[in-house]
Scaffold this active site. Structure first.
Site, PDB file in Angstrom:
ATOM      1  N   TYR A  81      35.326  52.621 -46.878  1.00 58.93           N
ATOM      2  CA  TYR A  81      34.665  53.767 -46.233  1.00 58.93           C
ATOM      3  C   TYR A  81      33.646  54.381 -47.190  1.00 58.93           C
ATOM      4  O   TYR A  81      32.500  54.655 -46.805  1.00 58.93           O
ATOM      5  CB  TYR A  81      35.704  54.805 -45.831  1.00 58.93           C
ATOM      6  CG  TYR A  81      35.118  56.044 -45.203  1.00 58.93           C
ATOM      7  CD1 TYR A  81      34.716  56.056 -43.870  1.00 58.93           C
ATOM      8  CD2 TYR A  81      34.975  57.215 -45.942  1.00 58.93           C
ATOM      9  CE1 TYR A  81      34.176  57.194 -43.293  1.00 58.93           C
ATOM     10  CE2 TYR A  81      34.447  58.366 -45.368  1.00 58.93           C
ATOM     11  CZ  TYR A  81      34.049  58.343 -44.044  1.00 58.93           C
ATOM     12  OH  TYR A  81      33.519  59.481 -43.479  1.00 58.93           O
ATOM     13  N   ASP A 133      27.837  51.468 -27.119  1.00 65.59           N
ATOM     14  CA  ASP A 133      28.508  50.778 -28.213  1.00 65.59           C
ATOM     15  C   ASP A 133      27.467  50.536 -29.294  1.00 65.59           C
ATOM     16  O   ASP A 133      26.578  49.687 -29.126  1.00 65.59           O
ATOM     17  CB  ASP A 133      29.102  49.459 -27.708  1.00 65.59           C
ATOM     18  CG  ASP A 133      29.810  48.675 -28.806  1.00 65.59           C
ATOM     19  OD1 ASP A 133      29.792  49.118 -29.977  1.00 65.59           O
ATOM     20  OD2 ASP A 133      30.368  47.613 -28.489  1.00 65.59           O
ATOM     21  N   ALA A 147      32.157  52.956 -49.670  1.00 63.77           N
ATOM     22  CA  ALA A 147      31.048  52.021 -49.847  1.00 63.77           C
ATOM     23  C   ALA A 147      30.054  52.130 -48.700  1.00 63.77           C
ATOM     24  O   ALA A 147      28.833  52.095 -48.899  1.00 63.77           O
ATOM     25  CB  ALA A 147      31.584  50.592 -49.949  1.00 63.77           C
ATOM     26  N   SER A 148      30.576  52.279 -47.469  1.00 67.11           N
ATOM     27  CA  SER A 148      29.670  52.404 -46.317  1.00 67.11           C
ATOM     28  C   SER A 148      28.854  53.680 -46.402  1.00 67.11           C
ATOM     29  O   SER A 148      27.672  53.700 -46.021  1.00 67.11           O
ATOM     30  CB  SER A 148      30.467  52.356 -45.005  1.00 67.11           C
ATOM     31  OG  SER A 148      31.212  53.542 -44.782  1.00 67.11           O
ATOM     32  N   LYS A 149      29.444  54.764 -46.913  1.00 67.76           N
ATOM     33  CA  LYS A 149      28.718  56.023 -47.032  1.00 67.76           C
ATOM     34  C   LYS A 149      27.736  55.994 -48.211  1.00 67.76           C
ATOM     35  O   LYS A 149      26.653  56.579 -48.137  1.00 67.76           O
ATOM     36  CB  LYS A 149      29.703  57.197 -47.162  1.00 67.76           C
ATOM     37  CG  LYS A 149      30.545  57.439 -45.913  1.00 67.76           C
ATOM     38  CD  LYS A 149      29.671  57.693 -44.680  1.00 67.76           C
ATOM     39  CE  LYS A 149      30.495  58.047 -43.461  1.00 67.76           C
ATOM     40  NZ  LYS A 149      29.652  58.289 -42.253  1.00 67.76           N
ATOM     41  N   SER A 183      26.999  61.798 -43.431  1.00 69.99           N
ATOM     42  CA  SER A 183      27.551  61.044 -44.555  1.00 69.99           C
ATOM     43  C   SER A 183      28.887  61.673 -44.923  1.00 69.99           C
ATOM     44  O   SER A 183      29.681  62.020 -44.057  1.00 69.99           O
ATOM     45  CB  SER A 183      26.560  61.046 -45.723  1.00 69.99           C
ATOM     46  OG  SER A 183      27.057  60.311 -46.820  1.00 69.99           O
ATOM     47  N   SER A 193      32.424  62.567 -28.477  1.00 71.77           N
ATOM     48  CA  SER A 193      33.542  62.906 -27.598  1.00 71.77           C
ATOM     49  C   SER A 193      34.582  63.805 -28.262  1.00 71.77           C
ATOM     50  O   SER A 193      35.405  64.408 -27.574  1.00 71.77           O
ATOM     51  CB  SER A 193      34.226  61.629 -27.090  1.00 71.77           C
ATOM     52  OG  SER A 193      34.752  60.877 -28.168  1.00 71.77           O
ATOM     53  N   SER A 194      34.536  63.931 -29.591  1.00 72.11           N
ATOM     54  CA  SER A 194      35.518  64.755 -30.292  1.00 72.11           C
ATOM     55  C   SER A 194      35.013  65.081 -31.687  1.00 72.11           C
ATOM     56  O   SER A 194      33.984  64.561 -32.136  1.00 72.11           O
ATOM     57  CB  SER A 194      36.873  64.029 -30.389  1.00 72.11           C
ATOM     58  OG  SER A 194      36.746  62.850 -31.171  1.00 72.11           O
ATOM     59  N   GLY A 195      35.748  65.967 -32.375  1.00 69.02           N
ATOM     60  CA  GLY A 195      35.494  66.238 -33.782  1.00 69.02           C
ATOM     61  C   GLY A 195      34.108  66.763 -34.094  1.00 69.02           C
ATOM     62  O   GLY A 195      33.556  67.601 -33.374  1.00 69.02           O
ATOM     63  N   GLY A 224      29.036  59.360 -31.147  1.00 68.74           N
ATOM     64  CA  GLY A 224      30.412  59.750 -31.425  1.00 68.74           C
ATOM     65  C   GLY A 224      30.677  61.201 -31.070  1.00 68.74           C
ATOM     66  O   GLY A 224      31.292  61.938 -31.839  1.00 68.74           O
ATOM     67  N   THR A 272      39.579  67.137 -38.092  1.00 70.65           N
ATOM     68  CA  THR A 272      39.357  66.272 -36.940  1.00 70.65           C
ATOM     69  C   THR A 272      40.528  65.284 -36.882  1.00 70.65           C
ATOM     70  O   THR A 272      41.474  65.388 -37.654  1.00 70.65           O
ATOM     71  CB  THR A 272      38.037  65.485 -37.069  1.00 70.65           C
ATOM     72  OG1 THR A 272      38.157  64.541 -38.161  1.00 70.65           O
ATOM     73  CG2 THR A 272      36.858  66.414 -37.357  1.00 70.65           C
TER      74      THR A 272
END
Length: 271
Positions: free
Chosen positions: A146, A54, A148-150, A132, A15-17, A13, A181
């Site tokens: 979100y 991907d 929960a995923s973290k 995280s 490409s930005s931020g 990831g 971002t």
């Protein structure tokens, strides 16, 4: 292997931020950096080599790692940064949408991690830094999936660190708070919206836009990633930014009832 050969880093990831700032900071720190994005892109200056990947596709991840190893003969650092959020009540997302989020935010990390571990193990050293969030250690009304995923990422990372530490590999978490971002703009809308959540959802999105105006620059997080990547004896968790440090301390030491009341007041939640 020549000791003068630069260390190799992969940043997902990028490409930005936060990913872009991290890739550039690692390059400045002397790493040969390979950044990834889902679509072909390039960065000015040539300091970071951008590759398409991907992370929801195991074959794509395997091809990425194979190419980096073919070019450099090593993988010293993996920064798992790619991810996205869903803004809305947890009930407003279908199970399919929740699975899509976890496929990137958690299983994408698992795929890339499994792909680089053999190379790191063979070298007897390696570092994996997982981006995280403070939402990995506190509730996040209207961003429950979100969060929960973290939370899952935190449990996975800390557990894996114990498993591979004896192989010379360390797993480290970096926990930013609000960061300037396009995260808020790129959040996905829930796919099963309910009218009863409309006002609360709008209020939560407005609050997020407001705090983003004074959020930390992504370079703040990037500096912490470099510190976590290069520390001889890394901590398991690094907060990034003043707000993240404050939230972490409050979550750890404030009475549960007080923290709950403060969170609800900040979010404008009744009761």
């Amino acid at each position: 292997m020549s000791t003068s050969q630069p260390k190799t880093a992969i940043v997902t990831g990028a490409s930005s931020g936060i990913g872009l700032a991290t890739a550039r900071a690692l390059s400045d720190a002397g790493y040969r950096v390979f950044g990834t994005s889902r679509r072909a892109t390039s960065l000015p200056g040539g300091a970071v080599t951008m590759l398409t990947c991907d992370i929801t596709d195991e074959a794509s991840v395997a091809a990425l790692v194979e190419r980096v190893r073919d070019e450099t003969g090593r993988i010293d650092l993996l920064v798992n940064n790619a991810g996205f959020g869903i803004s809305g009540g947890a009930e407003e997302s279908s199970v399919a949408q929740a699975k899509d989020l976890f496929d990137v935010n958690l299983f994408g990390v698992i795929r890339t991690t499994r792909a680089v571990l053999p190379a790191m193990r063979a070298a007897g050293s390696g570092r994996i830094v997982n981006i995280s969030s403070v939402l990995g250690l506190m509730p996040a009304p209207y961003m429950a999936l979100y969060a929960a995923s973290k939370h899952a990422l935190e449990g996975y990372s800390e557990s894996l660190d114990h498993e591979v530490r004896g192989q010379g590999i360390r797993i480290v978490l970096v926990e930013p708070a609000y960061t300037r971002t396009a995260f808020d703009q790129n959040q996905v809308a829930p796919d099963a919206k309910l009218d009863l959540y409309a006002q609360a959802r709008a209020d939560a999105e407005r609050t997020l836009r407001t705090v983003m105006a004074t959020a930390d620059a992504p370079e703040v997080v990037a500096r912490i990633v470099v510190a976590a990547a290069t520390a001889t004896a890394p901590r398991r968790r690094y907060t990034a930014g003043k707000v993240a440090r404050q939230v972490s301390l409050l979550r750890r030491f404030a009475p549960a009832g007080l923290f709950d009341k403060s969170l609800r007041k900040q979010m404008g939640l009744a009761g």
